[in-house]
Design an enzyme around this catalytic site. Structure first.
Site, mmCIF file in Angstrom:
data_model
loop_
_atom_site.group_PDB
_atom_site.id
_atom_site.type_symbol
_atom_site.label_atom_id
_atom_site.label_comp_id
_atom_site.label_asym_id
_atom_site.label_seq_id
_atom_site.Cartn_x
_atom_site.Cartn_y
_atom_site.Cartn_z
ATOM 1 C CD GLU A 231 -37.524 -81.257 18.834
ATOM 2 O OE1 GLU A 231 -37.611 -79.909 18.954
ATOM 3 O OE2 GLU A 231 -37.623 -82.543 19.029
ATOM 4 C CB CYS A 265 -38.951 -79.704 15.030
ATOM 5 S SG CYS A 265 -40.655 -80.731 15.957
#
Length: 458
Positions: A231, A265
């Site tokens: 990720e 993010c």
């Protein structure tokens, strides 16, 4: 980078930690491998009990741990407390649902010429997690909860600037009653990660972090033929169309861009607005961003605290300066305050072009870029004009436009009329340079399992 707690409010180093020696690291790997042999045979009911106990501990120690998290990386204490609550929720989610999510999946025996056939999910063994500092408990927990629920053993290599939070994770699972060595924190630098991934006792790895780290971890895992989940970064678009509720969109846009002091993010970073509503939205959004209170993250009324590291602030400043030098216009903020620590104000920048680094790079701080587009085709093209593909936001009440965004935005997640967020019951992850694999939900718990085919003859 030294393994240390450094107060982002002042830059003062508060506590340092020694890195594990080679012998100490070897001992922890050996203990993890031994624990995996016995832990894989525990029942779902046993694991569920330990997961719930860990959640209860988080509930009781919320204030204490929230203060520690804020001290280490600068998020507001209120945000830290909310993060802890989310961690307790994911522990309880897998306590309640793991048995069902990992239940045997039967197939029609006749079609495979068997008396009985099914798929069974079995643990892989020792899994290494390399985690970042920005959500120091949640990022690690969204790995740990499903991994432990599935019968795997966890090793955590956390970011070097949140060592006390990392050590708390190990303490938490021990206190909750998990067998010894089922979850261990490794205080090691990044140079040792490659060797741990390649160690035969480690079955798989997962990383949340930068593109560069993703490439390095992916290479090590690939060369040793091990499963990996990545990720990575994101530069999420936030598209606003004429039918949107502009006031609500502006409020949510502000929350998304400023949450975690802009260091997330899945924060929206590029605000792509239809020309018909551009002026009105940008005015509303700029006023909302300008109204945020920047201050001591320990205080209740603070909206935005300092960035976590000096380097992080320098990176943000460099991107803003590059854009301004090449003709971008600062609408709000844009320069650091004169004070100790690593502060940067909420900032809105317009007139960004593809010659500017901000056009393609992720800005990891409370800086928003706004863009004007003529129609939905241009909006989608601009939204996809990035190597990232983590989350995406689209604001429209038009059903046809909603379907276009769902089908055509190149991202692991599309949220319509709302802010991208992670939930225990929804899969989380990205495409393109934002990584591969999924965390959370059924997909996350199954990532680190051996999906074994079982077949019985007639």
């Amino acid at each position: 980078m030294a393994i240390a707690t450094t107060d982002p409010r002042t830059g003062e180093v508060l506590t340092t930690f020694d890195e594990l020696t080679a012998d100490q690291l070897e001992d922890r790997l050996a203990r993890a491998a031994a624990a995996a042999e016995s832990y894989r045979r525990t029942t779902h009911e046993q694991r569920a009990g330990w997961l719930r106990a860990a959640a209860d501990i988080l509930d009781k120690r919320t204030d204490e741990i929230a203060e520690l998290m804020t001290l280490e990386m600068g998020k507001t204490k209120k945000a830290s407390a909310a993060e802890i609550g989310k961690c307790a929720a994911v522990l309880r989610y897998y306590a309640d649902n793991a048995a069902g999510l990992l239940a045997d999946e039967p197939v029609d025996a006749a079609t495979v010429n068997a008396s009985q056939a099914y798929a069974r999910y079995l643990p892989l063994g020792v899994v290494l997690a390399i985690m970042p500092w920005n959500f120091p408990l949640w990022q690690a927990m969204r790995f740990a909860a499903p991994a432990l629920a599935a019968g795997n053993v966890g090793l955590l290599k956390h970011a070097s600037n949140v060592p006390q939070t990392a050590l708390f994770m190990e303490e938490l699972f021990a206190e909750a009653g998990f067998p010894a060595d089922v979850f261990q924190t490794l205080l090691i630098g990044s140079k040792l990660v490659d060797g741990v991934i390649r160690d035969d006792r480690v079955a798989a790895a997962t990383l949340t972090g930068s593109e560069g780290a993703g490439v390095a971890v992916g290479k090590a895992a690939g060369e040793s033929l091990k499963k990996v989940v990545l990720e990575l970064g994101g530069s999420d678009p936030f598209v606003v169309m004429p039918s949107a509720d502009l006031a609500q969109a502006a409020k949510v846009a502000t929350t998304s861009r400023s949450q975690n002091n802009g260091q997330s993010c899945i924060s929206a970073k590029r605000f792509i607005v239809h020309t018909d509503v551009y002026d009105e939205f940008v005015d509303l959004f700029s006023k909302e961003m300008a109204s945020l209170v920047v201050g001591d993250p320990m205080q209740e009324g603070t909206d935005v605290g300092p960035l976590s590291t000096e380097q992080g602030r320098e990176d943000v400043e460099a991107l803003v300066k590059d854009a301004v030098d090449k003709g971008a216009k600062v609408l709000v903020g844009g320069s650091r305050p004169d004070r100790d620590g690593w502060w940067y104000p909420p900032t809105v920048i317009a007139d960004i072009t593809d010659e500017m680094d901000m056009y393609t790079e992720e800005v990891f701080g409370p800086v928003a870029g706004v863009y004007r587009v003529a129609d939905i085709d241009e909006a989608i093209a601009l939204a996809n004009a990035t190597r990232f593909g983590l989350g995406s936001n689209a604001w429209t009440t038009d059903a046809a436009e909603q379907e276009r965004f769902i089908a055509d935005l190149a991202a692991g997640q599309t949220f319509i009329n709302g802010m991208v967020a992670s939930f225990p019951a929804l899969p989380f992850g990205g495409v393109k340079a934002s990584g591969h694999g999924r965390e959370l939900a059924a997909h996350g718990i199954r990532e680190f399992t051996n999906i074994k085919t079982v077949w019985f003859g007639k």
